[in-house]
Design an enzyme around this catalytic site. Structure first.
Site, PDB file in Angstrom:
ATOM      1  CG  HIS A   1      -3.906  -1.560  -1.606  1.00 16.45           C
ATOM      2  ND1 HIS A   1      -5.052  -2.259  -1.929  1.00 16.45           N
ATOM      3  CD2 HIS A   1      -4.251  -0.769  -0.556  1.00 16.45           C
ATOM      4  CE1 HIS A   1      -6.034  -1.923  -1.112  1.00 16.45           C
ATOM      5  NE2 HIS A   1      -5.572  -1.015  -0.271  1.00 16.45           N
TER       6      HIS A   1
ATOM      7  CG  ASP B   1      -6.192  -2.749   3.274  1.00 16.70           C
ATOM      8  OD1 ASP B   1      -5.125  -2.526   3.864  1.00 16.70           O
ATOM      9  OD2 ASP B   1      -6.763  -1.919   2.549  1.00 16.70           O
TER      10      ASP B   1
ATOM     11  CG  MET C   1     -11.193   3.238   2.234  1.00 23.53           C
ATOM     12  SD  MET C   1      -9.607   3.169   3.079  1.00 23.53           S
ATOM     13  CE  MET C   1      -8.518   3.327   1.672  1.00 23.53           C
TER      14      MET C   1
ATOM     15  CG  MET D   1      -8.166   7.205   2.573  1.00 24.38           C
ATOM     16  SD  MET D   1      -7.313   7.136   4.147  1.00 24.38           S
ATOM     17  CE  MET D   1      -6.537   5.517   4.032  1.00 24.38           C
TER      18      MET D   1
ATOM     19  CG  MET E   1     -11.601  -2.606   5.299  1.00 20.54           C
ATOM     20  SD  MET E   1     -10.048  -2.205   4.459  1.00 20.54           S
ATOM     21  CE  MET E   1      -9.085  -1.439   5.774  1.00 20.54           C
TER      22      MET E   1
ATOM     23  CG  ASP F   1      -4.994   2.456   0.962  1.00 24.18           C
ATOM     24  OD1 ASP F   1      -5.966   1.687   0.841  1.00 24.18           O
ATOM     25  OD2 ASP F   1      -3.881   2.091   1.396  1.00 24.18           O
TER      26      ASP F   1
ATOM     27  CB  SER G   1      -0.883   0.006   1.242  1.00 18.95           C
ATOM     28  OG  SER G   1      -1.340   1.331   1.469  1.00 18.95           O
TER      29      SER G   1
ATOM     30  CG  HIS H   1      -9.242   0.219  -0.372  1.00 23.40           C
ATOM     31  ND1 HIS H   1      -8.604   0.010   0.839  1.00 23.40           N
ATOM     32  CD2 HIS H   1     -10.576   0.125  -0.113  1.00 23.40           C
ATOM     33  CE1 HIS H   1      -9.515  -0.186   1.786  1.00 23.40           C
ATOM     34  NE2 HIS H   1     -10.714  -0.114   1.233  1.00 23.40           N
TER      35      HIS H   1
HETATM   36  C1  DX5 Z   1      -6.156   1.566   5.699  1.00 21.28           C
HETATM   37  C2  DX5 Z   1      -5.705   1.251   4.294  1.00 21.28           C
HETATM   38  C3  DX5 Z   1      -4.604   0.265   4.221  1.00 21.28           C
HETATM   39  C4  DX5 Z   1      -3.327   0.656   4.922  1.00 21.28           C
HETATM   40  C5  DX5 Z   1      -2.693  -0.597   5.432  1.00 21.28           C
HETATM   41  O1  DX5 Z   1      -7.315   2.299   5.643  1.00 21.28           O
HETATM   42  O2  DX5 Z   1      -6.787   0.752   3.538  1.00 21.28           O
HETATM   43  O3  DX5 Z   1      -4.363  -0.125   2.868  1.00 21.28           O
HETATM   44  O4  DX5 Z   1      -2.417   1.325   4.097  1.00 21.28           O
HETATM   45  O5  DX5 Z   1      -1.564  -0.253   6.181  1.00 21.28           O
HETATM   46  P1  DX5 Z   1      -0.849  -1.298   7.156  1.00 21.28           P
HETATM   47  O6  DX5 Z   1      -0.410  -2.460   6.313  1.00 21.28           O
HETATM   48  O7  DX5 Z   1       0.281  -0.496   7.703  1.00 21.28           O
HETATM   49  O8  DX5 Z   1      -1.857  -1.702   8.191  1.00 21.28           O
HETATM   50 ZN    ZN Z   2      -6.411  -0.176   1.500  1.00 22.03          ZN
END
Ligand code: DX5
Ligand code: ZN
Length: 227
Positions: free
Chosen positions: A37, A185, A72, A41, A147, A39, A12, A70
């Site tokens: 990956h 994740d 969110m 947000m 998650m 993320d 990620s 991903h």
């Molecule tokens: C959290 C993200 C993850 C995050 C995971 O909301 O969706 O992808 O980057 O990070 P680690 O592996 O450090 O838990």
């Molecule tokens: Zn993620």
């Protein structure tokens, strides 16, 4: 594209150095990453802000690995077309953010078809959401993302309840003879990845476990060895 030939490690970029993103992605690709990956947000669905389609468009130019986006975000339908145009290979939306989840999943498929390529459809569920809630949509999902932390931040601790959710989802997928990828994740490290793999996961997101190391070959290697 994703493959079922072996377990996939998906670093990620949330834990990468954003000022050197191209170098960071090249480094994890060289170190054996299978998927990148991304993320996304929005500060509404989750209490953090990150990146959008523009960054995906630039990442597309610097890596050949699949881009796993991903989302969110609330109302993802508004942005699905832009993520497809930017080069996303998989788009995952949150069940909790989509009152018309079936429509949203079809939209990912349709936008991919319009762009002339296959874009994988993904649905994610938060720690408090039961996997059974995906029963109807499962045949339309190429991927389900469980998650194992509350979404929003990297570096959180794995929530053990996710393991049983993976087992239950694995059973649903296998009983119905589907080929859905199961992704996890949050809080994945070299010391818990084997247990998680055994529960039935195909794709492992790892942010801090990969990027908070000096040597990405070593950190990805440790995850691959343990899995
Ligand atoms: C959290 C993200 C993850 C995050 C995971 O909301 O969706 O992808 O980057 O990070 P680690 O592996 O450090 O838990
Ligand atoms: Zn993620």
């Amino acid at each position: 594209m994703f493959t079922k030939d072996h377990k996939l490690i998906a670093p990620s970029i949330l834990s990468a150095d954003f000022a050197r993103l191209a170098e960071e992605v090249a480094a994890v690709e060289a170190a054996g990453a299978d998927v990148i990956h991304v993320d996304v947000m929005d500060g509404h669905f989750v209490p953090n802000l990150t990146i959008g389609p523009v960054v995906v468009e630039w990442l597309r130019k610097v890596t050949r690995l699949p881009l796993d986006c991903h989302l969110m975000i609330t109302d993802p339908d508004r942005y699905i077309g832009e993520f497809v145009a930017a080069g996303a290979d998989c788009i995952t939306v949150h069940q909790e953010a989509c009152p018309h989840l079936h429509r949203t999943v079809q939209l990912i498929r349709e936008e991919g078809a319009k762009a002339g390529r296959k874009v994988m459809t993904g649905v994610s569920i938060n720690p408090a959401t039961p996997v059974e809630t995906l029963s109807e949509i499962l045949p339309d999902c190429d991927l389900v993302l469980i998650m194992s932390v509350n979404p929003g931040f990297g570096g959180q601790k794995f929530i053990p309840g996710a393991l049983d959710k993976v087992r239950r989802l694995r059973r649903m997928v296998d009983e119905r003879r589907l080929s859905t990828y199961i992704e996890i994740d949050g809080g994945i490290k070299a010391d818990n990845i084997a247990q998680v793999a055994k529960a039935g996961v195909d794709v492992f997101v790892a942010g801090s476990a990969v990027f908070n190391a000096d040597d990405y070959g070593a950190s990805i290697g440790a995850l691959k060895a343990a899995v």
